[in-house]
Design a protein around this motif. Structure first.
Motif, PDB file in Angstrom:
ATOM      1  N   GLY A 111      20.040  17.604  -7.185  1.00 40.46           N
ATOM      2  CA  GLY A 111      18.450  17.717  -7.512  1.00 40.46           C
ATOM      3  C   GLY A 111      17.735  16.663  -6.787  1.00 40.46           C
ATOM      4  O   GLY A 111      17.942  16.434  -5.397  1.00 40.46           O
ATOM      5  N   GLY A 112      16.699  15.896  -7.304  1.00 32.59           N
ATOM      6  CA  GLY A 112      15.781  14.634  -6.520  1.00 32.59           C
ATOM      7  C   GLY A 112      16.591  14.066  -5.902  1.00 32.59           C
ATOM      8  O   GLY A 112      16.262  13.513  -4.764  1.00 32.59           O
TER       9      GLY A 112
ATOM     10  N   CYS B  23      19.976  15.540  -3.346  1.00 37.73           N
ATOM     11  CA  CYS B  23      19.416  16.201  -1.988  1.00 37.73           C
ATOM     12  C   CYS B  23      19.360  15.231  -0.912  1.00 37.73           C
ATOM     13  O   CYS B  23      20.052  15.381   0.101  1.00 37.73           O
TER      14      CYS B  23
ATOM     15  N   ARG C 256      10.186  17.975  -4.500  1.00 28.76           N
ATOM     16  CA  ARG C 256      11.314  16.626  -4.224  1.00 28.76           C
ATOM     17  C   ARG C 256      12.658  17.028  -3.703  1.00 28.76           C
ATOM     18  O   ARG C 256      13.169  16.145  -3.373  1.00 28.76           O
ATOM     19  N   GLN C 257      13.025  18.212  -4.003  1.00 31.18           N
ATOM     20  CA  GLN C 257      14.365  18.613  -3.795  1.00 31.18           C
ATOM     21  C   GLN C 257      14.291  19.341  -2.432  1.00 31.18           C
ATOM     22  O   GLN C 257      14.422  20.481  -2.222  1.00 31.18           O
TER      23      GLN C 257
ATOM     24  N   ASN D   4      10.983  22.465  -8.407  1.00 31.14           N
ATOM     25  CA  ASN D   4      12.071  21.541  -7.705  1.00 31.14           C
ATOM     26  C   ASN D   4      11.369  21.463  -6.362  1.00 31.14           C
ATOM     27  O   ASN D   4      11.789  20.000  -6.057  1.00 31.14           O
TER      28      ASN D   4
ATOM     29  N   ASP E 225      26.889  20.992  -9.499  1.00 28.14           N
ATOM     30  CA  ASP E 225      25.624  21.366 -10.106  1.00 28.14           C
ATOM     31  C   ASP E 225      25.747  22.813 -10.434  1.00 28.14           C
ATOM     32  O   ASP E 225      25.948  23.843  -9.721  1.00 28.14           O
TER      33      ASP E 225
ATOM     34  N   LYS F 275      21.979  25.817  -6.989  1.00 26.99           N
ATOM     35  CA  LYS F 275      21.686  24.481  -6.137  1.00 26.99           C
ATOM     36  C   LYS F 275      22.882  24.303  -5.392  1.00 26.99           C
ATOM     37  O   LYS F 275      22.871  23.789  -4.193  1.00 26.99           O
TER      38      LYS F 275
END
Length: 236
Positions: free
Chosen positions: A38-39, A42, A71-72, A68, A60, A84
Protein backbone atom coordinates in the motif's frame (compact mmCIF):
# COMPACT_ATOMS: atom_id res chain seq x y z
CA UNK A 1 22.65 -12.14 -15.73
CA UNK A 2 25.27 -9.94 -17.32
CA UNK A 3 27.99 -8.43 -15.13
CA UNK A 4 28.00 -5.47 -17.52
CA UNK A 5 24.26 -4.96 -16.94
CA UNK A 6 24.78 -5.00 -13.19
CA UNK A 7 27.67 -2.56 -13.39
CA UNK A 8 25.76 -0.10 -15.54
CA UNK A 9 22.65 -0.29 -13.38
CA UNK A 10 24.24 -0.02 -9.94
CA UNK A 11 27.52 1.83 -10.46
CA UNK A 12 26.37 5.12 -8.91
CA UNK A 13 25.82 3.49 -5.54
CA UNK A 14 28.75 1.09 -5.87
CA UNK A 15 30.97 4.16 -6.21
CA UNK A 16 30.23 5.01 -2.58
CA UNK A 17 33.16 3.73 -0.48
CA UNK A 18 30.72 2.53 2.20
CA UNK A 19 29.07 0.23 -0.38
CA UNK A 20 31.47 -0.88 -3.11
CA UNK A 21 31.28 -4.26 -4.79
CA UNK A 22 30.93 -6.10 -1.49
CA UNK A 23 27.89 -4.07 -0.47
CA UNK A 24 26.23 -4.62 -3.82
CA UNK A 25 26.87 -8.34 -3.52
CA UNK A 26 25.13 -8.33 -0.13
CA UNK A 27 22.10 -6.65 -1.72
CA UNK A 28 22.10 -9.20 -4.55
CA UNK A 29 22.13 -12.11 -2.11
CA UNK A 30 19.52 -10.64 0.26
CA UNK A 31 15.94 -11.90 0.52
CA UNK A 32 13.52 -9.23 1.77
CA UNK A 33 9.83 -9.69 2.54
CA UNK A 34 7.59 -6.62 2.39
CA UNK A 35 4.32 -6.87 4.30
CA UNK A 36 1.74 -4.70 2.56
CA UNK A 37 1.85 -3.18 -0.92
CA UNK A 38 0.00 0.00 0.00
CA UNK A 39 1.11 3.52 0.82
CA UNK A 40 4.30 2.48 2.60
CA UNK A 41 4.90 -0.70 0.63
CA UNK A 42 4.93 0.99 -2.78
CA UNK A 43 7.99 3.23 -2.20
CA UNK A 44 9.69 0.51 -0.15
CA UNK A 45 9.33 -1.94 -3.01
CA UNK A 46 10.46 0.53 -5.65
CA UNK A 47 13.65 1.53 -3.89
CA UNK A 48 14.83 -1.84 -2.62
CA UNK A 49 14.14 -3.32 -6.07
CA UNK A 50 15.99 -0.65 -8.01
CA UNK A 51 18.89 -0.84 -5.54
CA UNK A 52 19.33 -4.51 -6.45
CA UNK A 53 17.91 -6.57 -3.60
CA UNK A 54 18.06 -9.99 -5.21
CA UNK A 55 14.84 -11.57 -3.94
CA UNK A 56 11.78 -9.63 -2.86
CA UNK A 57 8.54 -11.06 -1.47
CA UNK A 58 5.28 -9.09 -1.42
CA UNK A 59 2.42 -10.02 0.93
CA UNK A 60 -0.96 -8.37 0.33
CA UNK A 61 -4.45 -9.86 -0.07
CA UNK A 62 -6.11 -6.55 -1.01
CA UNK A 63 -7.35 -5.23 -4.34
CA UNK A 64 -6.50 -1.83 -5.84
CA UNK A 65 -9.17 0.81 -5.23
CA UNK A 66 -9.58 4.25 -6.73
CA UNK A 67 -8.88 6.00 -3.41
CA UNK A 68 -5.49 4.24 -3.21
CA UNK A 69 -4.10 5.99 -6.25
CA UNK A 70 -3.15 9.32 -4.66
CA UNK A 71 -0.48 7.61 -2.58
CA UNK A 72 0.05 4.04 -3.84
CA UNK A 73 2.18 4.99 -6.79
CA UNK A 74 2.84 1.54 -8.24
CA UNK A 75 -0.71 1.45 -9.58
CA UNK A 76 -2.77 3.16 -12.27
CA UNK A 77 -6.50 3.72 -12.73
CA UNK A 78 -6.88 0.94 -15.27
CA UNK A 79 -5.64 -1.52 -12.61
CA UNK A 80 -8.44 -0.80 -10.13
CA UNK A 81 -9.87 -4.12 -8.96
CA UNK A 82 -6.63 -6.03 -9.60
CA UNK A 83 -4.56 -7.73 -6.89
CA UNK A 84 -2.04 -5.39 -5.26
CA UNK A 85 0.52 -8.15 -4.74
CA UNK A 86 0.54 -9.47 -8.30
CA UNK A 87 0.27 -6.00 -9.86
CA UNK A 88 3.15 -4.73 -7.73
CA UNK A 89 5.20 -7.80 -8.70
CA UNK A 90 4.68 -7.12 -12.41
CA UNK A 91 5.63 -3.44 -12.06
CA UNK A 92 8.70 -4.18 -9.94
CA UNK A 93 9.91 -6.76 -12.45
CA UNK A 94 9.74 -4.10 -15.16
CA UNK A 95 11.68 -1.67 -12.97
CA UNK A 96 14.45 -4.22 -12.46
CA UNK A 97 14.46 -7.44 -14.50
CA UNK A 98 17.69 -8.57 -12.79
CA UNK A 99 15.92 -9.52 -9.54
CA UNK A 100 13.41 -12.16 -8.45
CA UNK A 101 9.99 -11.10 -7.13
CA UNK A 102 7.47 -13.35 -5.36
CA UNK A 103 3.83 -12.40 -4.73
CA UNK A 104 1.78 -13.80 -1.84
CA UNK A 105 -1.82 -12.87 -2.58
CA UNK A 106 -3.10 -13.87 0.85
CA UNK A 107 -3.79 -12.39 4.25
CA UNK A 108 -1.00 -12.91 6.76
CA UNK A 109 -2.39 -14.98 9.64
CA UNK A 110 -1.10 -16.96 12.58
CA UNK A 111 -1.44 -20.06 10.36
CA UNK A 112 0.80 -18.91 7.48
CA UNK A 113 3.05 -16.19 8.93
CA UNK A 114 5.92 -18.48 9.96
CA UNK A 115 5.92 -20.39 6.69
CA UNK A 116 6.08 -17.21 4.59
CA UNK A 117 8.51 -15.22 6.74
CA UNK A 118 10.95 -18.07 7.35
CA UNK A 119 12.18 -18.02 3.74
CA UNK A 120 13.44 -14.41 3.99
CA UNK A 121 16.40 -12.70 5.67
CA UNK A 122 14.76 -9.34 6.45
CA UNK A 123 11.14 -8.30 6.95
CA UNK A 124 9.75 -4.82 6.28
CA UNK A 125 6.37 -4.08 7.82
CA UNK A 126 4.28 -1.66 5.79
CA UNK A 127 0.96 -2.93 7.15
CA UNK A 128 -1.82 -0.62 8.30
CA UNK A 129 -3.24 -2.37 11.38
CA UNK A 130 -1.97 -3.42 14.79
CA UNK A 131 -3.12 -7.02 14.50
CA UNK A 132 -0.76 -7.59 11.58
CA UNK A 133 2.05 -5.53 13.11
CA UNK A 134 2.10 -7.59 16.29
CA UNK A 135 1.78 -10.85 14.36
CA UNK A 136 4.74 -9.87 12.17
CA UNK A 137 6.77 -8.76 15.18
CA UNK A 138 6.11 -11.91 17.19
CA UNK A 139 6.88 -14.16 14.23
CA UNK A 140 10.14 -12.32 13.56
CA UNK A 141 11.14 -12.73 17.21
CA UNK A 142 10.41 -16.48 17.07
CA UNK A 143 12.30 -16.91 13.78
CA UNK A 144 15.08 -14.44 14.70
CA UNK A 145 14.43 -12.19 11.70
CA UNK A 146 15.29 -8.46 11.69
CA UNK A 147 12.21 -6.26 11.28
CA UNK A 148 12.07 -2.78 9.76
CA UNK A 149 8.99 -1.05 11.16
CA UNK A 150 7.15 2.07 10.09
CA UNK A 151 3.77 3.69 10.58
CA UNK A 152 2.01 6.88 9.53
CA UNK A 153 -0.94 9.04 10.57
CA UNK A 154 -1.94 12.48 9.38
CA UNK A 155 1.34 14.33 8.83
CA UNK A 156 3.45 12.16 11.17
CA UNK A 157 5.46 8.99 10.81
CA UNK A 158 7.42 6.55 12.95
CA UNK A 159 10.40 4.37 12.09
CA UNK A 160 12.36 1.72 13.99
CA UNK A 161 14.36 -1.48 13.55
CA UNK A 162 13.46 -4.38 15.81
CA UNK A 163 15.03 -7.73 16.67
CA UNK A 164 18.38 -7.14 14.97
CA UNK A 165 21.50 -8.55 16.62
CA UNK A 166 19.85 -8.70 20.00
CA UNK A 167 18.01 -5.37 19.86
CA UNK A 168 14.54 -4.99 21.34
CA UNK A 169 11.26 -5.67 19.59
CA UNK A 170 7.88 -3.98 19.27
CA UNK A 171 6.55 -5.48 22.51
CA UNK A 172 9.49 -4.01 24.44
CA UNK A 173 8.31 -0.59 23.29
CA UNK A 174 4.54 -1.20 23.33
CA UNK A 175 3.81 -4.46 25.23
CA UNK A 176 0.23 -4.83 23.99
CA UNK A 177 -1.64 -3.51 20.96
CA UNK A 178 -4.20 -0.80 21.65
CA UNK A 179 -7.92 -1.44 21.45
CA UNK A 180 -8.82 -1.12 17.74
CA UNK A 181 -11.70 1.24 18.51
CA UNK A 182 -9.24 3.67 20.14
CA UNK A 183 -6.88 3.75 17.16
CA UNK A 184 -7.40 6.33 14.38
CA UNK A 185 -6.66 5.21 10.84
CA UNK A 186 -6.16 6.72 7.40
CA UNK A 187 -9.60 5.69 6.15
CA UNK A 188 -11.25 7.80 8.85
CA UNK A 189 -8.68 10.53 9.39
CA UNK A 190 -7.03 10.90 6.00
CA UNK A 191 -3.41 11.15 4.90
CA UNK A 192 -1.51 13.38 2.49
CA UNK A 193 -0.18 11.15 -0.28
CA UNK A 194 3.42 12.29 0.06
CA UNK A 195 3.70 11.18 3.72
CA UNK A 196 3.85 7.42 3.06
CA UNK A 197 6.30 8.21 0.27
CA UNK A 198 8.60 9.98 2.74
CA UNK A 199 8.36 7.38 5.51
CA UNK A 200 8.40 4.45 3.10
CA UNK A 201 11.57 5.77 1.49
CA UNK A 202 13.14 6.10 4.94
CA UNK A 203 12.18 2.48 5.67
CA UNK A 204 13.73 1.38 2.38
CA UNK A 205 16.87 3.35 3.23
CA UNK A 206 17.22 1.61 6.60
CA UNK A 207 16.56 -1.76 4.98
CA UNK A 208 19.39 -1.27 2.48
CA UNK A 209 21.76 -0.11 5.23
CA UNK A 210 20.86 -3.11 7.37
CA UNK A 211 21.56 -5.51 4.51
CA UNK A 212 24.96 -3.91 3.85
CA UNK A 213 25.94 -3.78 7.54
CA UNK A 214 25.99 0.02 7.56
CA UNK A 215 25.08 2.01 10.72
CA UNK A 216 21.32 1.72 11.30
CA UNK A 217 18.79 2.50 14.03
CA UNK A 218 19.65 0.64 17.23
CA UNK A 219 16.94 0.57 19.93
CA UNK A 220 15.80 3.94 18.62
CA UNK A 221 12.37 5.17 17.53
CA UNK A 222 12.24 8.01 15.01
CA UNK A 223 9.26 10.36 15.26
CA UNK A 224 8.96 12.60 12.22
CA UNK A 225 6.39 15.37 11.76
CA UNK A 226 6.26 16.59 8.17
CA UNK A 227 3.90 19.45 9.03
CA UNK A 228 6.57 21.46 10.87
CA UNK A 229 9.62 19.28 10.02
CA UNK A 230 10.32 18.21 13.58
CA UNK A 231 12.50 15.13 13.97
CA UNK A 232 12.89 13.29 17.28
CA UNK A 233 14.87 10.12 17.96
CA UNK A 234 14.01 8.31 21.19
CA UNK A 235 16.13 5.60 22.80
CA UNK A 236 14.28 2.59 24.19
Amino acid sequence: MSIVQEYLRYNRQVMLPEIGDSGQEKLKNAKVLVIGAGGLGCPILQYIATAGVGTIGIVDFDKIEIHNLHRQILYTEDQVGFSKATTAKATIEKLNPLISVLAFEEKLTINNASKIIDDFDFVVDGSDNFTTRYLVNDTCVTLKKPLIYGSILGFEGQLAIFNHNGTKNLRDLFPEPPDPKDVPNCSLNGVLGTLPGIIGTMMAHETLKLIMDLPALNNELVLFSTLNWSFTKLKF
